[in-house]
Design a protein around this motif. Structure first.
Motif, PDB file in Angstrom:
ATOM      1  N   ASN A  50       0.854  -1.120   0.101  1.00 15.04           N
ATOM      2  CA  ASN A  50       0.044  -0.030  -0.069  1.00 15.04           C
ATOM      3  C   ASN A  50       0.856   1.332  -0.082  1.00 15.04           C
ATOM      4  O   ASN A  50       0.640   2.455  -0.613  1.00 15.04           O
ATOM      5  N   ARG A  55       2.392   1.921  -3.410  1.00 17.00           N
ATOM      6  CA  ARG A  55       1.712   2.411  -4.155  1.00 17.00           C
ATOM      7  C   ARG A  55       1.488   3.707  -4.135  1.00 17.00           C
ATOM      8  O   ARG A  55       1.220   4.677  -5.238  1.00 17.00           O
ATOM      9  N   ILE A  56       1.407   4.430  -3.082  1.00 15.66           N
ATOM     10  CA  ILE A  56       1.378   5.870  -2.620  1.00 15.66           C
ATOM     11  C   ILE A  56       2.570   6.436  -2.992  1.00 15.66           C
ATOM     12  O   ILE A  56       2.564   7.528  -3.872  1.00 15.66           O
ATOM     13  N   ARG A  75     -14.059   8.420  -1.659  1.00 17.07           N
ATOM     14  CA  ARG A  75     -14.478   6.951  -2.706  1.00 17.07           C
ATOM     15  C   ARG A  75     -15.666   6.957  -3.098  1.00 17.07           C
ATOM     16  O   ARG A  75     -15.986   6.599  -4.083  1.00 17.07           O
ATOM     17  N   ILE A  98      -5.675  11.121   3.225  1.00 18.14           N
ATOM     18  CA  ILE A  98      -5.859   9.741   2.749  1.00 18.14           C
ATOM     19  C   ILE A  98      -5.162   8.574   3.476  1.00 18.14           C
ATOM     20  O   ILE A  98      -4.160   8.877   4.094  1.00 18.14           O
ATOM     21  N   ASP A 130      -7.460   2.973   1.903  1.00 20.73           N
ATOM     22  CA  ASP A 130      -8.326   3.754   0.797  1.00 20.73           C
ATOM     23  C   ASP A 130      -8.159   3.429  -0.553  1.00 20.73           C
ATOM     24  O   ASP A 130      -8.891   3.741  -1.390  1.00 20.73           O
ATOM     25  N   LEU A 131      -6.948   3.094  -0.672  1.00 20.94           N
ATOM     26  CA  LEU A 131      -6.575   2.692  -2.136  1.00 20.94           C
ATOM     27  C   LEU A 131      -6.268   1.309  -2.574  1.00 20.94           C
ATOM     28  O   LEU A 131      -5.797   0.807  -3.593  1.00 20.94           O
ATOM     29  N   ASP A 132      -6.739   0.430  -1.575  1.00 24.35           N
ATOM     30  CA  ASP A 132      -6.285  -1.116  -1.575  1.00 24.35           C
ATOM     31  C   ASP A 132      -7.632  -2.014  -1.833  1.00 24.35           C
ATOM     32  O   ASP A 132      -8.218  -2.068  -0.865  1.00 24.35           O
ATOM     33  N   ALA A 178     -10.561   4.063  -6.314  1.00 25.93           N
ATOM     34  CA  ALA A 178      -9.840   5.218  -5.715  1.00 25.93           C
ATOM     35  C   ALA A 178      -8.658   5.719  -5.879  1.00 25.93           C
ATOM     36  O   ALA A 178      -8.173   6.758  -5.956  1.00 25.93           O
ATOM     37  N   GLU A 179      -7.858   4.753  -6.574  1.00 23.38           N
ATOM     38  CA  GLU A 179      -6.404   5.233  -7.094  1.00 23.38           C
ATOM     39  C   GLU A 179      -6.447   6.152  -8.399  1.00 23.38           C
ATOM     40  O   GLU A 179      -5.784   7.002  -8.331  1.00 23.38           O
ATOM     41  N   LEU A 224      -7.642   9.546  -7.132  1.00 20.29           N
ATOM     42  CA  LEU A 224      -6.695  10.250  -6.335  1.00 20.29           C
ATOM     43  C   LEU A 224      -5.549  10.665  -7.598  1.00 20.29           C
ATOM     44  O   LEU A 224      -5.168  11.770  -7.543  1.00 20.29           O
ATOM     45  N   ARG A 225      -5.083   9.811  -8.380  1.00 22.11           N
ATOM     46  CA  ARG A 225      -4.287  10.425  -9.640  1.00 22.11           C
ATOM     47  C   ARG A 225      -4.944  11.459 -10.188  1.00 22.11           C
ATOM     48  O   ARG A 225      -4.025  12.604 -10.576  1.00 22.11           O
TER      49      ARG A 225
END
Length: 282
Positions: free
Chosen positions: A36, A39-40, A197, A219, A223-225, A249-250, A253-254
């Motif tokens: 995770n 990813r961030i 989300r 965040i 939240d992105l998983d 979510a990812e 956010l991007r």
């Protein structure tokens, strides 16, 4: 001014839930923090974005390599040692919890910890003593205020969501409250957590443009998983808030970090003229 922050927690660090309350229970869950956080890091690198990371001391103690990697490029603040709500602790328990987290993070990274966020934005008006504790422990910037009624905290008398100086006794703290918007009689954080989300991106973008004077986003890695397990025994409403919208979510956010320029607390603090900031005396 758009400020991006992350609360560095594991996927099971849900507040006010009996099965995820203690360190002993946390050992029973799958480890997902490494993937995770990677990813961030990719998202921030791809969008050339700065951010502040509020780290739980338990994460730093258990996975020090993660925190060292954060500290190589980003600002680090304390998110307490054991991720407990402020109002569920005595003043002395809170002091020990924050003190241990700050010392551990500083020893691990070799950098001064100046910023703090309470889990769940849980410094209420009745816990104003917490600001004096933070001041005593060397904290200069706080991000624990939810300037309205809130399930885990709430500080309605704070008023407008904007940077201000909080004074209590001899304490003087620079406060960056979380941004929120009133909707249906409740105040929501549309640029972080479950509501980020849940809401369609075009609505988030429209609101963010309206809040361009001050927007503080937060965040969690979870939240992105989209692949995280579901905590058993949660009520339906809690499941909805915790797991809705994970798949998109990812991407959202991007898009958010591409359409808007974000910075960290250190830079925001440097550009604010604090001599003109509102003072809130407790």
């Amino acid at each position: 001014m758009n400020i991006l922050t992350f609360d560095v927690e594991e996927w099971f660090h849900l507040l006010d839930n009996d099965s995820t309350r203690s360190e002993e229970q946390w050992r029973n869950y799958e480890v997902r923090i490494h993937e995770n956080m990677e990813r961030i890091f990719r998202i921030l690198e791809d969008t050339d974005t700065r951010a502040t990371f509020f780290v739980i001391g338990w994460i730093a103690r258990t996975y020090p390599e993660i925190v060292r990697k954060i500290a190589e490029k980003y600002e680090i603040g304390s998110h307490t040692m054991n991720h407990q709500l402020v109002w569920q602790q005595t003043p002395e328990e809170f002091r020990q919890d924050v003190d241990s987290s700050v010392k551990f993070l500083e020893d691990l990274t070799g950098k001064r910890v100046r910023a703090f966020r309470a889990p769940g934005f849980s410094i209420r008006e009745s816990e104003s003593w917490a600001f004096e504790t933070l001041h005593d422990l060397g904290i200069e910037i706080d991000c624990s205020v939810f300037p309205a009624h809130h399930a885990h905290g709430g500080f309605p008398s704070y008023g407008k969501a904007e940077p201000a100086i909080i004074t209590s006794g001899d304490a003087r703290i620079k406060e960056f409250p979380i941004s929120c918007r009133e909707m249906g009689g409740s105040h929501i954080i549309y640029q972080g957590g479950g509501y980020f989300r849940l809401f369609p991106y075009h609505l988030i973008k429209r609101w963010a443009r309206r809040d361009s004077d001050y927007l503080l986003s937060y965040i969690h890695p979870r939240d992105l998983d989209a692949g995280q397990p579901m905590i058993e025994g949660l009520p339906a409403s809690r499941k909805f808030k915790s797991y809705v919208g994970l798949k998109g979510a990812e991407k959202k956010l991007r898009k958010f970090l591409t359409d808007f320029q974000f910075t960290d607390l250190a830079e925001a603090n440097a550009v604010i003229d604090w001599s003109k900031a509102r003072e809130i005396k407790l």
